[in-house]
Design an enzyme around this catalytic site. Sequence first.
Site, short mmCIF file in Angstrom:
data_model
loop_
_atom_site.label_atom_id
_atom_site.label_comp_id
_atom_site.label_asym_id
_atom_site.label_seq_id
_atom_site.Cartn_x
_atom_site.Cartn_y
_atom_site.Cartn_z
N HIS A 1 0.81 -1.21 0.00
CA HIS A 1 0.00 0.00 0.00
C HIS A 1 0.85 1.27 0.00
O HIS A 1 0.42 2.30 -0.51
CB HIS A 1 -1.03 -0.04 1.13
CG HIS A 1 -2.17 -0.94 0.78
ND1 HIS A 1 -2.15 -2.29 1.06
CD2 HIS A 1 -3.31 -0.71 0.09
CE1 HIS A 1 -3.26 -2.83 0.58
NE2 HIS A 1 -3.98 -1.90 -0.01
N CYS B 1 -10.83 -1.34 -10.39
CA CYS B 1 -10.25 -0.32 -9.52
C CYS B 1 -8.85 -0.70 -9.04
O CYS B 1 -8.26 0.00 -8.24
CB CYS B 1 -11.16 -0.02 -8.33
SG CYS B 1 -11.37 -1.43 -7.24
N ASP C 1 -5.38 -7.74 -5.81
CA ASP C 1 -5.50 -8.98 -5.05
C ASP C 1 -5.80 -10.16 -5.97
O ASP C 1 -5.35 -11.27 -5.70
CB ASP C 1 -6.58 -8.84 -3.97
CG ASP C 1 -6.03 -8.15 -2.75
OD1 ASP C 1 -4.92 -8.51 -2.32
OD2 ASP C 1 -6.67 -7.21 -2.23
N GLU D 1 -12.05 -9.98 -6.34
CA GLU D 1 -10.59 -10.02 -6.14
C GLU D 1 -10.11 -11.37 -5.61
O GLU D 1 -8.92 -11.64 -5.57
CB GLU D 1 -10.13 -8.89 -5.21
CG GLU D 1 -10.86 -8.78 -3.90
CD GLU D 1 -10.43 -7.56 -3.08
OE1 GLU D 1 -9.46 -6.88 -3.45
OE2 GLU D 1 -11.09 -7.29 -2.06
#
Length: 757
Positions: A360, A677, A630, A606
């Site tokens: 992240h 996304c 993911d 995901e």
Amino acid sequence: MLRVLQRIVEAVNQAPDFELALQTMVRQVKEALQTDSCTVYLADHDQQQFALAATDGLEVSSSEPIHVPFGEGVISLAAKREEPLNIANASEHPKFLKLDEVDEARYNAMLAAPVIHRRRVLGVLVVQQEHDRAFTRDEEAFVVTLAAQLAVVIAHAEAKGYLRTTKQSPWLQTTKGLAAAPGVAIGPAYVVQPRAKLSDVTPKKSDKPEHEIRRFRTAVARTRQELNELSDSMKGQVAEETLAIFEVYHAMLDSASLGQQVEQTINDGWRAQTALKIVVEDLVNQFENLDDEYIRERASDVRDLGQRILSHLKERGRYEHSPPPQCILVAHEVTATMLAELPNTEIIGMVSVRGSGNSHAAILARSMGIPAVLGADDFDINELNEDTLVVDGYNGEIFINPPLQVENEYRELAEEELELRQKIETARGKPVETEDGVKVTLQLNVGLNTDRDWLNELDIASVGLYRTEIPFMMQERLPTEDEQVELYSQVLEQFKAGTVVMRTLDVGGDKPLPYLPMNEENPFLGWRGIRMTLDHPEIFLVQIRAMLRASVGRNNLQILLPMITSAEEVDEAARMVKQAYHEVAEEFNGHDTQQLAAPKLGVMIEVPAMVYHLHTIVDKVDFFSVGSNDLTQYLLAVDRNNQRVASLYDAYHPAVLHALQQIIERANDLDKPVSVCGELAGEPGGALLLMAMGYRTFSMNSYNIDRIRWIIRHIKAADLAPMLARALQARSPQEVRKIVTMTLEEAGLGGFVRAGS
Ligand code: PEP
Ligand code: MG
């Protein structure tokens, strides 16, 4: 055996320099195995030879360096085969090489283990014994294990420039990591470290005692100032006796002995940190061994004081977080919260020893448009001291104090990048539509950084993914419902002309909550996302209520559920959303003229299981959003955060493309809107592939919006089919990358392709 291994590894890691590390290794291995000799040879790939780097046992008659050409001798054979050779009588081996300068003939038994780091042979570790015998399996395993540890030590030394080969420039210090966010940054390093620990200081020598003494005195002065500020801020809040501790600390600093001893140790040739460690640890030992309990207690005060001085020695301004202007953030592990805490206008680049391109922190760096290199595990951040860094976020390279010529080349590259940015900004306000009239919707990913008012400038109406977890991670407790309402209201207000897809809490994996311990062996496969929130309805319901309350009067909220693996999870979550909706609607609709619309509900696709199970949830939700980050991680079974396997994590893997293709086909059949996304949607080649598959809604970070808008406006959708057909037939991600790059270049969009990106 394990204890001996640990002891040797510890001793080698503690050695003040590389040469001593090698000497320590050969001496201790020889002693542990009770052999007659142990030797380390280092590979010089430029000169195609091994150099004898350290030995305990071989008698060398020459003062010249000893070399063994690649291809000759038993050591070359071990290196070539990349496996250990255990030979009872080496002198009879056909590959045995007799060197005139080395008295080796008396040794018969030989065990040679190649030293390999990231698939590259860095050297060979050899043990020898006079009488002929095969080394036991245990001994062989012991040497192979040590060779693996030695590989890390050698790789570090290589990265730090201690091992320059003749062809390398003597002044270019560079380190490789993973290209995590594109771009080039040039600026001073700003190192953020966890509170310093004396036990972590690796002893190091220095030949600049005046400089080290100056650093030490500055650190002591800063420590005094810090102590004064601390005691001032605590006055009136704590008992006078408690404040007395500060007096004790000042007295210790005043005492000539501590400072004098440290300065004397610096004059003995040690760096300031090392001298401080030596003196303080010695004092602590003395105190701890005394009978008087009161004095024994003082040991912890001495240690604490030592660590305070150390923290000021290692880094300036840690506590205030006042980075120098236009600097490069460097940390052992840059976390999303750390970035959020810092004034992001000052941070122009980022280097992290840990992490990879899809952690992240990397996503955040990309969203802030900050070039970043992560997973630079050979980078010794403790060595940095007001150094200038060049961060090459395209190739994952870092240069430390590079020569002007290199710096200038990078400045030119940065200018080209700026020109490109200025050019693509001109498309703002123009339709996001291909040359052949196919309309595309671009949306924003936000949450990691929400307070950017310039987001509006980007000409984007809607948020496709709002990651809600960051405010949860930055506090020491769960945010209250009211706090959440305030936060969500800001985003919903900012995008009131469009819609905002808010994802429910997706903690776990690489985003643990500090106040909710999740000690798991496999956090990415564990209690993450919806799994955690369904177990905690009191957290989930409060969050949904807060979202709904924030949406009152705006009605632009959509709710997205992360990590969904089954229809039951959707049922359960939908039931709670309904419950929260009725509660909030009742509270507001009764005495408020503003109405609250029921929010649309979506599911993140995901987890690979859902690719094959869309039909089981299609009637329960309003939209799907594909989380390619993911999906890639779980399809390829590659931890997106682990730098060791980072080269295997690639959303261009043809299997991932097939999964993405299948999702859009199934969603179209089921007549359900679907968007993407994950990071792939904001990446030039990825967006082309997704366009070709038929996706028409992409959500991405702010940095990529202008790029993708420009690219879409300069392609023909009809031209993309052959590219996709070839990509789906490709055998590897690399092949897909070539195909996509070629398509971009043919469309005159080659400027969006850079090496490594
Ligand atoms: C994804 O997995 O693609 C995604 C968008 O979610 P996150 O990166 O926050 O896990
Ligand atoms: Mg995800």
